[in-house]
Motif scaffolding. Sequence first.
Motif, PDB file in Angstrom:
ATOM      1  N   GLN A  12       0.863  -1.172   0.000  1.00  0.00           N
ATOM      2  CA  GLN A  12       0.000   0.000   0.000  1.00  0.00           C
ATOM      3  C   GLN A  12       0.911   1.237   0.000  1.00  0.00           C
ATOM      4  O   GLN A  12       1.744   1.417   0.887  1.00  0.00           O
ATOM      5  CB  GLN A  12      -0.914  -0.037   1.229  1.00  0.00           C
ATOM      6  CG  GLN A  12      -1.597   1.268   1.618  1.00  0.00           C
ATOM      7  CD  GLN A  12      -2.348   1.963   0.510  1.00  0.00           C
ATOM      8  OE1 GLN A  12      -1.849   2.937  -0.038  1.00  0.00           O
ATOM      9  NE2 GLN A  12      -3.533   1.477   0.192  1.00  0.00           N
ATOM     10  N   GLU A  40      -1.023  -0.732  -4.168  1.00  0.00           N
ATOM     11  CA  GLU A  40      -2.352  -0.182  -3.954  1.00  0.00           C
ATOM     12  C   GLU A  40      -2.188   1.318  -3.803  1.00  0.00           C
ATOM     13  O   GLU A  40      -1.446   1.788  -2.943  1.00  0.00           O
ATOM     14  CB  GLU A  40      -2.986  -0.784  -2.700  1.00  0.00           C
ATOM     15  CG  GLU A  40      -4.423  -0.315  -2.477  1.00  0.00           C
ATOM     16  CD  GLU A  40      -5.077  -1.008  -1.294  1.00  0.00           C
ATOM     17  OE1 GLU A  40      -6.187  -1.542  -1.459  1.00  0.00           O
ATOM     18  OE2 GLU A  40      -4.470  -1.005  -0.202  1.00  0.00           O
ATOM     19  N   HIS A  71      -7.208   3.266  -3.040  1.00  0.00           N
ATOM     20  CA  HIS A  71      -7.969   3.861  -1.947  1.00  0.00           C
ATOM     21  C   HIS A  71      -8.576   5.198  -2.367  1.00  0.00           C
ATOM     22  O   HIS A  71      -7.930   6.000  -3.047  1.00  0.00           O
ATOM     23  CB  HIS A  71      -7.060   4.070  -0.733  1.00  0.00           C
ATOM     24  CG  HIS A  71      -6.974   2.876   0.153  1.00  0.00           C
ATOM     25  ND1 HIS A  71      -6.576   2.935   1.462  1.00  0.00           N
ATOM     26  CD2 HIS A  71      -7.266   1.568  -0.081  1.00  0.00           C
ATOM     27  CE1 HIS A  71      -6.617   1.737   2.009  1.00  0.00           C
ATOM     28  NE2 HIS A  71      -7.018   0.882   1.082  1.00  0.00           N
ATOM     29  N   HIS A 202      -4.805  -5.895   4.384  1.00  0.00           N
ATOM     30  CA  HIS A 202      -3.593  -5.144   4.696  1.00  0.00           C
ATOM     31  C   HIS A 202      -2.800  -5.956   5.705  1.00  0.00           C
ATOM     32  O   HIS A 202      -3.278  -6.234   6.806  1.00  0.00           O
ATOM     33  CB  HIS A 202      -3.920  -3.772   5.279  1.00  0.00           C
ATOM     34  CG  HIS A 202      -4.211  -2.752   4.236  1.00  0.00           C
ATOM     35  ND1 HIS A 202      -4.474  -1.436   4.535  1.00  0.00           N
ATOM     36  CD2 HIS A 202      -4.271  -2.857   2.884  1.00  0.00           C
ATOM     37  CE1 HIS A 202      -4.693  -0.768   3.414  1.00  0.00           C
ATOM     38  NE2 HIS A 202      -4.573  -1.615   2.405  1.00  0.00           N
ATOM     39  N   GLU A 240       1.612  -2.953   4.601  1.00  0.00           N
ATOM     40  CA  GLU A 240       1.446  -1.531   4.916  1.00  0.00           C
ATOM     41  C   GLU A 240       2.061  -1.251   6.286  1.00  0.00           C
ATOM     42  O   GLU A 240       2.067  -2.115   7.168  1.00  0.00           O
ATOM     43  CB  GLU A 240      -0.031  -1.117   4.926  1.00  0.00           C
ATOM     44  CG  GLU A 240      -0.195   0.383   5.110  1.00  0.00           C
ATOM     45  CD  GLU A 240      -1.656   0.838   5.175  1.00  0.00           C
ATOM     46  OE1 GLU A 240      -1.925   1.972   4.784  1.00  0.00           O
ATOM     47  OE2 GLU A 240      -2.494   0.052   5.649  1.00  0.00           O
TER      48      GLU A 240
END
Length: 264
Positions: A12, A40, A71, A202, A240
Amino acid sequence: MAASAKMATGIQLYTLRDQMAKDPSNTIEKVASIGYKEVESAGYNGQYYGFSAKEFKKMLNENGLKTPSGHYLTGNHAPDQQGTLINGWEQAVDDAAEVGQEYMVLAYLFDNERETLDDYKTLIALINKSAEACKSRGVQFCYHNHAFEFETIEGAVPYDLLLQETDPDLVKMELDLYWTAKANVDPVELFKESPGRYPLWHVKDMDQAGEFAAVGTGTIDFQRIFDHKEDSGLKHFFVEQDQIKGDAYETISTSYKNVNKLLS
């Protein structure tokens, strides 16, 4: 765990938000050099890190990366911002499809969006509407949790409402394993209660003090969770770390190595 080894390891990009703001091209190159295969995105305002969808996809392709997920925000906190659920969502969905995202994830709720159960009921109506727009372009809508959704409000748990009052085909969940642990909720139980509802995770670790840690250096038993990935319906996972002390690239390299040991 042999099947898991076939899964691409993602990250992420919120983890590297400062680096992405300063030099996205160099950051993407470094992410790829570590071995990550998917990213991401975090933050969309009509562009991805200053790039059009076409340009961003080209940069990722040149580095052997894909972005299966991104996101997004409701926009309630900043009504003029483009590319949110309330402002320019159709364009956001078009761009997500063009860049290759299979999932669009509602990332976070600001304090004034989640004070009452009525706030959540209003949110659920917005989510259902936004998810329909995603479906029309072959994109899956998801919701990403923190710990606050598991706190009881007016006798109800908002996360339960989100699961119960959204269509399970239209709205999937991205389970943040750190925040779930922070809320003292067992991911495996969630998977069993709503099988197939959690295609995204995540993978984020917690140290002894309850703070963020490189994956595999903290207290979360990821092996047990991955052993139930089929119950969850897992399709993609993203390393993440919200805050990093020390060198960011060394830290995400540690996370990458430890995740891949887990999957071997």
